[in-house]
Motif scaffolding. Structure first.
Motif, PDB file in Angstrom:
ATOM      1  N   ARG A  77       0.834  -1.199   0.000  1.00  0.00           N
ATOM      2  CA  ARG A  77       0.000   0.000   0.000  1.00  0.00           C
ATOM      3  C   ARG A  77       0.867   1.246   0.000  1.00  0.00           C
ATOM      4  NH1 ARG A  77      -4.125  -0.168   4.738  1.00  0.00           N
ATOM      5  NH2 ARG A  77      -2.635  -1.543   5.764  1.00  0.00           N
ATOM      6  N   ARG A  78       0.469   2.221  -0.794  1.00  0.00           N
ATOM      7  CA  ARG A  78       1.168   3.505  -0.828  1.00  0.00           C
ATOM      8  C   ARG A  78       0.670   4.379   0.318  1.00  0.00           C
ATOM      9  NH1 ARG A  78       2.282   5.981  -6.765  1.00  0.00           N
ATOM     10  NH2 ARG A  78       2.811   7.707  -5.370  1.00  0.00           N
ATOM     11  N   SER A  79       1.581   4.887   1.099  1.00  0.00           N
ATOM     12  CA  SER A  79       1.190   5.755   2.207  1.00  0.00           C
ATOM     13  C   SER A  79       0.712   7.117   1.723  1.00  0.00           C
ATOM     14  CB  SER A  79       2.361   5.931   3.180  1.00  0.00           C
ATOM     15  OG  SER A  79       3.473   6.523   2.527  1.00  0.00           O
ATOM     16  N   ASP A  80       1.100   7.508   0.479  1.00  0.00           N
ATOM     17  CA  ASP A  80       0.686   8.806  -0.051  1.00  0.00           C
ATOM     18  C   ASP A  80      -0.589   8.716  -0.880  1.00  0.00           C
ATOM     19  OD1 ASP A  80       1.711   7.484  -2.238  1.00  0.00           O
ATOM     20  OD2 ASP A  80       3.122   9.054  -2.830  1.00  0.00           O
ATOM     21  N   ASP A  81      -1.190   7.541  -0.941  1.00  0.00           N
ATOM     22  CA  ASP A  81      -2.474   7.366  -1.610  1.00  0.00           C
ATOM     23  C   ASP A  81      -3.553   7.472  -0.541  1.00  0.00           C
ATOM     24  OD1 ASP A  81      -4.890   6.104  -2.568  1.00  0.00           O
ATOM     25  OD2 ASP A  81      -3.731   5.177  -4.168  1.00  0.00           O
ATOM     26  N   LYS A 117       0.940  -4.280   6.167  1.00  0.00           N
ATOM     27  CA  LYS A 117       1.602  -3.421   5.188  1.00  0.00           C
ATOM     28  C   LYS A 117       1.332  -3.867   3.758  1.00  0.00           C
ATOM     29  CE  LYS A 117       6.182  -1.603   4.015  1.00  0.00           C
ATOM     30  NZ  LYS A 117       7.623  -1.641   4.376  1.00  0.00           N
ATOM     31  N   ASN A 118       1.168  -5.163   3.558  1.00  0.00           N
ATOM     32  CA  ASN A 118       1.051  -5.707   2.207  1.00  0.00           C
ATOM     33  C   ASN A 118      -0.253  -6.462   1.954  1.00  0.00           C
ATOM     34  OD1 ASN A 118       3.726  -4.904   1.299  1.00  0.00           O
ATOM     35  ND2 ASN A 118       4.485  -6.441   2.733  1.00  0.00           N
ATOM     36  N   ARG A 119      -1.245  -6.277   2.820  1.00  0.00           N
ATOM     37  CA  ARG A 119      -2.484  -7.022   2.633  1.00  0.00           C
ATOM     38  C   ARG A 119      -3.674  -6.247   3.186  1.00  0.00           C
ATOM     39  NH1 ARG A 119      -3.483 -12.839   5.409  1.00  0.00           N
ATOM     40  NH2 ARG A 119      -3.544 -11.486   7.254  1.00  0.00           N
ATOM     41  N   VAL A 120      -4.781  -6.362   2.457  1.00  0.00           N
ATOM     42  CA  VAL A 120      -6.062  -5.828   2.908  1.00  0.00           C
ATOM     43  C   VAL A 120      -7.100  -6.938   2.747  1.00  0.00           C
ATOM     44  CG1 VAL A 120      -7.896  -4.150   2.507  1.00  0.00           C
ATOM     45  CG2 VAL A 120      -5.504  -3.464   2.244  1.00  0.00           C
ATOM     46  N   GLU A 121      -7.860  -7.177   3.788  1.00  0.00           N
ATOM     47  CA  GLU A 121      -8.916  -8.179   3.739  1.00  0.00           C
ATOM     48  C   GLU A 121     -10.269  -7.486   3.756  1.00  0.00           C
ATOM     49  OE1 GLU A 121      -9.240 -12.228   6.006  1.00  0.00           O
ATOM     50  OE2 GLU A 121     -10.126 -10.656   7.263  1.00  0.00           O
ATOM     51  N   ILE A 122     -11.143  -7.887   2.834  1.00  0.00           N
ATOM     52  CA  ILE A 122     -12.512  -7.370   2.787  1.00  0.00           C
ATOM     53  C   ILE A 122     -13.454  -8.436   3.326  1.00  0.00           C
ATOM     54  CG2 ILE A 122     -14.392  -6.575   1.300  1.00  0.00           C
ATOM     55  CD1 ILE A 122     -12.276  -5.548  -0.653  1.00  0.00           C
TER      56      ILE A 122
END
Length: 305
Positions: A77-81, A117-122
């Motif tokens: 994930r981009r922290s600036d997004d 840091k590298n994963r998002v769960e929906i």
């Protein structure tokens, strides 16, 4: 199935007894569909309650579905997004999978589960498909991503205006009734011929063409007149993210018409982010949807005001 403002939008549009297949979990074919995509469009709310939207990319398999109610995105994930930074546990979230090669699309809405840091769960609460209308078929091919630092613009510049003027595709995020079973965050596709978005200063005017009559987006905008828009530059791999306040014109004047348009809405742009060379793929060999070819564009004799 529909929240109160979606029902109100259907009534304002003159629709009767709209029904659709909206499921509380993903059918097996939707799970397989998401797992084969190299990108995913995602929306959530930031800390102020405004919708934000983004696109994740990765090799086929970077999206996984361990069961019918969970979708996992494995991507840094981009922290600036602003949208990627806002994807925190408990936040409402919507995701759209769209295959540009065959015009197929499926959506899920729910809440953000576990993240790192590298994963998002929906955690999926709503799952449904959409028709292929207005989706332009494209051949996508890999290209090296060379992300540059985010550009935060105070106004639409020449490059941004060109991106919008040439667009035949964009994505809109909206939200309403997020604390109810029938509400949440939604991200949807919009398509048309280049020139279907009219620009007047920092205001965009967008036709609403004949569709599935769910009125997910416009129903949300009735309740919360705020939207986030994402434009893709398929040639350069840039992503343009806009945000602004909205207003729906339900019954256009006779002069403000075009083929296929039933109503239109405007966005007064307040926030602009641009991510240059952000995508690891590009698009070519555009084939316009038959539905798109039956629609028109804005001209001086039919402009929206």
């Amino acid at each position: 199935m529909f929240h109160p403002d979606e029902l109100r939008a259907q009534a304002l549009a003159g629709f009767d007894a709209v029904s659709g297949a909206i499921y509380p979990a993903m059918p097996e074919q939707h799970r397989e569909f998401f797992a084969n995509l190299p990108y995913l469009f995602v929306a959530t709310l930031d800390e102020t309650g405004w919708p934000v939207a983004t696109v994740f990319s990765g090799p086929a398999g970077f999206i996984r579905s361990p069961d019918a109610t969970h979708l996992r995105i494995s991507s840094p994930r981009r922290s600036d997004d602003p949208a990627q930074a806002a994807l925190q546990p408990g936040r409402p979230v919507g995701a759209l999978g769209l295959d540009f090669s065959n015009r197929r699309r499926n959506r899920v809405n729910g809440i953000v589960g576990r993240t790192d840091k590298n994963r998002v769960e929906i955690v999926v609460r709503q799952s449904f498909g959409n028709c292929p209308q207005y989706i332009q078929r494209r051949e996508l091919y890999p290209a090296p991503a060379s992300p540059l630092p985010v550009e935060r613009l105070g106004a639409l510049d020449k490059d941004a205006r060109t991106t919008i003027a040439q667009a035949d595709t964009f994505f809109v995020a909206s939200a309403a009734h997020v604390n109810t079973a029938s509400g949440g965050v939604d991200i949807s596709h919009r398509g048309g011929n280049p020139g279907f978005i009219y620009q007047d200063g920092e205001t965009l005017w967008i036709p609403d063409f004949r569709g599935n009559r769910y009125m997910n987006t416009l129903g949300n905008l009735l309740a919360q007149p705020r939207a986030a828009l994402v434009f893709i530059d398929f040639t350069r791999g840039d992503v343009l993210h806009l945000r602004g306040e909205t207003h729906i014109i339900w019954h256009p004047e006779k002069r403000a018409t075009m083929p296929g348009m039933e109503r239109y809405w405007r966005v007064a742009v307040t926030d602009i982010w641009r991510f240059r060379q952000a995508l690891p793929w590009r698009g070519r060999n555009v084939e316009f949807s038959p539905a798109t070819l039956r629609t028109g564009i804005w001209r001086e004799d039919n402009r929206p005001y």
